[in-house]
Design a protein around this motif. Structure first.
Motif, short mmCIF file in Angstrom:
data_model
loop_
_atom_site.label_atom_id
_atom_site.label_comp_id
_atom_site.label_asym_id
_atom_site.label_seq_id
_atom_site.Cartn_x
_atom_site.Cartn_y
_atom_site.Cartn_z
N ASP A 19 34.75 31.31 23.09
CA ASP A 19 35.17 32.66 23.45
C ASP A 19 35.31 33.48 22.17
O ASP A 19 36.25 33.32 21.40
CB ASP A 19 36.50 32.65 24.22
CG ASP A 19 36.81 34.04 24.78
OD1 ASP A 19 36.08 35.00 24.41
OD2 ASP A 19 37.75 34.18 25.58
N ASN A 21 35.20 36.78 22.34
CA ASN A 21 35.51 38.12 22.85
C ASN A 21 36.73 38.62 22.07
O ASN A 21 37.85 38.65 22.58
CB ASN A 21 35.81 37.99 24.34
CG ASN A 21 35.70 39.31 25.06
OD1 ASN A 21 35.04 40.23 24.61
ND2 ASN A 21 36.39 39.41 26.19
N ARG A 34 40.78 33.94 17.88
CA ARG A 34 39.86 33.18 18.73
C ARG A 34 38.77 32.48 17.90
O ARG A 34 38.35 31.37 18.23
CB ARG A 34 39.23 34.08 19.79
CG ARG A 34 40.19 34.33 20.95
CD ARG A 34 39.57 35.16 22.04
NE ARG A 34 40.44 35.19 23.21
CZ ARG A 34 40.27 35.97 24.25
NH1 ARG A 34 39.25 36.82 24.29
NH2 ARG A 34 41.10 35.92 25.27
N HIS A 57 30.23 35.43 25.37
CA HIS A 57 30.06 36.79 25.90
C HIS A 57 30.85 37.74 25.01
O HIS A 57 31.69 37.31 24.22
CB HIS A 57 30.54 36.88 27.34
CG HIS A 57 32.04 36.89 27.47
ND1 HIS A 57 32.81 35.75 27.42
CD2 HIS A 57 32.93 37.92 27.63
CE1 HIS A 57 34.08 36.07 27.55
NE2 HIS A 57 34.19 37.38 27.67
N ARG A 60 32.03 43.73 28.55
CA ARG A 60 31.49 43.68 29.91
C ARG A 60 30.26 44.58 30.03
O ARG A 60 30.31 45.66 30.62
CB ARG A 60 32.57 44.09 30.91
CG ARG A 60 33.70 43.08 30.94
CD ARG A 60 34.81 43.48 31.86
NE ARG A 60 35.84 42.43 31.90
CZ ARG A 60 37.04 42.60 32.41
NH1 ARG A 60 37.40 43.75 32.92
NH2 ARG A 60 37.91 41.60 32.41
N ARG A 116 26.16 37.87 28.60
CA ARG A 116 26.29 38.89 29.67
C ARG A 116 25.24 39.99 29.57
O ARG A 116 25.28 40.95 30.34
CB ARG A 116 27.69 39.49 29.67
CG ARG A 116 28.73 38.50 30.16
CD ARG A 116 30.08 39.16 30.39
NE ARG A 116 31.06 38.14 30.74
CZ ARG A 116 32.37 38.38 30.81
NH1 ARG A 116 32.84 39.58 30.53
NH2 ARG A 116 33.21 37.42 31.14
N SER A 145 39.81 30.29 27.48
CA SER A 145 40.15 31.67 27.85
C SER A 145 39.10 32.34 28.72
O SER A 145 39.33 33.43 29.24
CB SER A 145 40.44 32.49 26.60
OG SER A 145 39.49 32.22 25.60
N HIS A 148 38.36 30.90 33.69
CA HIS A 148 38.62 31.40 35.04
C HIS A 148 37.38 32.09 35.61
O HIS A 148 37.40 32.56 36.74
CB HIS A 148 39.82 32.36 35.05
CG HIS A 148 39.71 33.52 34.10
ND1 HIS A 148 39.21 33.40 32.82
CD2 HIS A 148 40.04 34.83 34.24
CE1 HIS A 148 39.25 34.58 32.22
NE2 HIS A 148 39.74 35.46 33.06
N ARG A 149 36.31 32.15 34.83
CA ARG A 149 35.05 32.74 35.29
C ARG A 149 34.08 31.62 35.67
O ARG A 149 33.83 30.73 34.85
CB ARG A 149 34.42 33.58 34.19
CG ARG A 149 35.34 34.62 33.57
CD ARG A 149 35.65 35.73 34.52
NE ARG A 149 36.51 36.73 33.93
CZ ARG A 149 37.44 37.40 34.64
NH1 ARG A 149 37.63 37.15 35.91
NH2 ARG A 149 38.17 38.33 34.05
N GLY A 374 43.98 35.34 28.14
CA GLY A 374 44.66 36.39 28.88
C GLY A 374 44.62 36.05 30.37
O GLY A 374 45.50 35.38 30.91
N GLY A 375 43.53 36.48 31.01
CA GLY A 375 43.36 36.25 32.46
C GLY A 375 43.42 34.77 32.83
O GLY A 375 44.02 34.40 33.85
C1 3PG Z 1 39.21 37.38 27.87
O1 3PG Z 1 39.08 38.17 26.93
O2 3PG Z 1 40.24 37.25 28.54
C2 3PG Z 1 38.07 36.45 28.15
O3 3PG Z 1 37.15 36.47 27.12
C3 3PG Z 1 37.41 36.80 29.48
O4 3PG Z 1 36.86 38.09 29.45
P1 3PG Z 1 36.58 38.85 30.83
O5 3PG Z 1 37.91 39.23 31.40
O6 3PG Z 1 35.71 40.04 30.49
O7 3PG Z 1 35.87 37.89 31.74
#
Ligand code: 3PG
Length: 394
Positions: A19, A21, A34, A57, A60, A116, A145, A148-149, A374-375
């Motif tokens: 991750d 991101n 991260r 990724h 978005r 993505r 992280s 959940h996807r 996070g999520g």
């Molecule tokens: C995050 O930043 O929580 C993860 O990398 C997931 O990213 P996403 O919410 O765009 O799927």
């Protein structure tokens, strides 16, 4: 299966989902946590002679290549943070990717462009999974992280290649197991943040699992209002009063104590340095808003932390991003950090804002574990199965 089970990987092409991101401003990474977290997995695989191909990724971009979502600057930052060369390929599946992978030596690290940029990623499309898998012999998921996807790179690949959990994924899962899976009791949860609406599932799950639930931040106001306390101009979701009451009833039935603020720091404006005073929670002036928990509330929260063997924390106790409304969050975070350092508490925290709040308090390093998720952290706290983890268990 973890990297302990992976066997001889010299010369093998290992696709590692990480991750990356990370937050960026003006083309620069502003928080490299991260990147640091995936360092151990990358180092271990590269040092064993694997060709380490990173999949990630960024943002978005909705299935299309967009320059502002390119991972190229992140590849540079990753090389800097990890202190090793990290190549970059301008796509994750086409001939650019294939050529870059074919040119790799054993021990090389290569980051492929944002997964993505292809619609098949989020659809977990089997053809896209196949295209990704063509560049690898083994799959390692080190991106808790993003677990959940159920995307091609987080879930699909584990069905078609031998799959292993990376070191960060492993550390996250072990820490979370200690937090709520099989925790030392009593367990206290602190849940804060602005809104109840985003955390209904979380609260409903927690009251069944923990011994005490401390509710803080803006969402505490919704609970206070629901039990009839005047909260003045405070942020509160009055339409969720019934939901809040149901959560309190469920908690009582499950024997979970719900701890709400007994005093609050109130102000007339929401800005740094705004004139403020601390009042008892039943004495909030009609034209004021609660922006932080007061000292007596912090004392109560700290007493619960003292009683706890395990603490799970998500969300700040006040508007910590504007001073002086960070005091409750900072005080409770430092207290939990201290108890943890003394070996008296297992403390697990996660969620975007929470990590920022604990860093702000200078408490993060002393927590047993701070998740960068996070999520995914929230969904885990809600008791939901995470597709990226479930598939690794098979
Ligand atoms: C995050 O930043 O929580 C993860 O990398 C997931 O990213 P996403 O919410 O765009 O799927």
């Amino acid at each position: 299966k973890t990297l302990d089970d992976i066997g001889d990987i010299r010369g093998k092409r290992v696709l590692v989902r990480v991750d990356l991101n990370v937050p960026m401003a003006e083309g620069k990474v502003t928080d490299a946590t991260r990147i640091e977290r995936v360092g151990p997995t990358i180092a271990e695989l590269a040092d064993k002679g694997a060709k380490v191909i990173l999949l990630a990724h960024f943002g978005r971009p909705k299935g299309e290549p967009k320059a502002e979502f390119s991972l190229e600057p992140v590849a540079k930052a990753t090389a800097g943070v990890l202190g090793r060369a990290v190549g970059f390929a301008g796509d994750c599946v086409d001939e650019k990717a294939a050529a870059a992978v074919a040119a790799m030596q054993d021990g090389d690290v290569l980051l492929l462009e944002n997964t993505r940029f292809h619609k098949g990623e989020e659809k977990n499309d089997p053809d896209f999974v196949k295209a990704l898998a063509a560049n690898g012999d083994i799959y390692v998921n080190d991106a808790f992280s993003a677990a959940h996807r159920a995307h091609a790179s987080t879930e699909g690949l584990a069905h078609v290649l031998p799959a292993y959990a990376g070191r960060t994924m492993q550390a996250e899962l072990e820490a979370l197991e200690k937090g709520l899976g099989n925790p030392a009791k009593p367990v206290v949860a602190i849940v804060g943040g602005a809104k109840v609406s985003t955390k209904i599932d979380l609260l409903s799950n927690l009251v069944r699992k923990v011994d005490a639930l401390v509710i803080g931040g803006g969402m505490a106001n919704t609970f206070l209002a629901a039990r009839g306390t005047e909260v003045g101009k405070s942020l509160a979701e009055h339409d969720l009063a019934q939901t809040a009451r149901q959560i309190m009833i469920a908690a009582a039935e499950a024997g979970c104590a719900v701890i709400l603020p007994v005093d609050g720091v109130v102000a007339r404006e929401f800005k740094a340095g705004a004139a403020n005073e601390t009042v008892a929670i039943d004495a909030v002036p009609q034209d004021a808003m609660i922006l932080d928990a007061g000292e007596k509330s912090v004392e109560t929260i700290n007493q619960w932390i003292d009683r706890a063997a395990t603490l799970v924390w998500n969300g700040p106790l006040g508007a910590f991003e504007i001073e002086p409304f960070d005091r409750a969050t900072v005080a409770a975070a430092r207290h939990a950090a201290e108890r943890t350092s003394e070996g008296k508490l297992i403390s697990v925290a996660g969620g975007g804002d929470t990590v920022a709040a604990l860093n702000h308090a200078g408490a993060a390093d002393d927590f047993t574990y701070v998740s960068t998720a996070g999520g995914a952290f929230l969904e885990w706290m809600e008791g939901k199965p995470l597709p990226g983890v479930e598939v690794l268990k098979r």
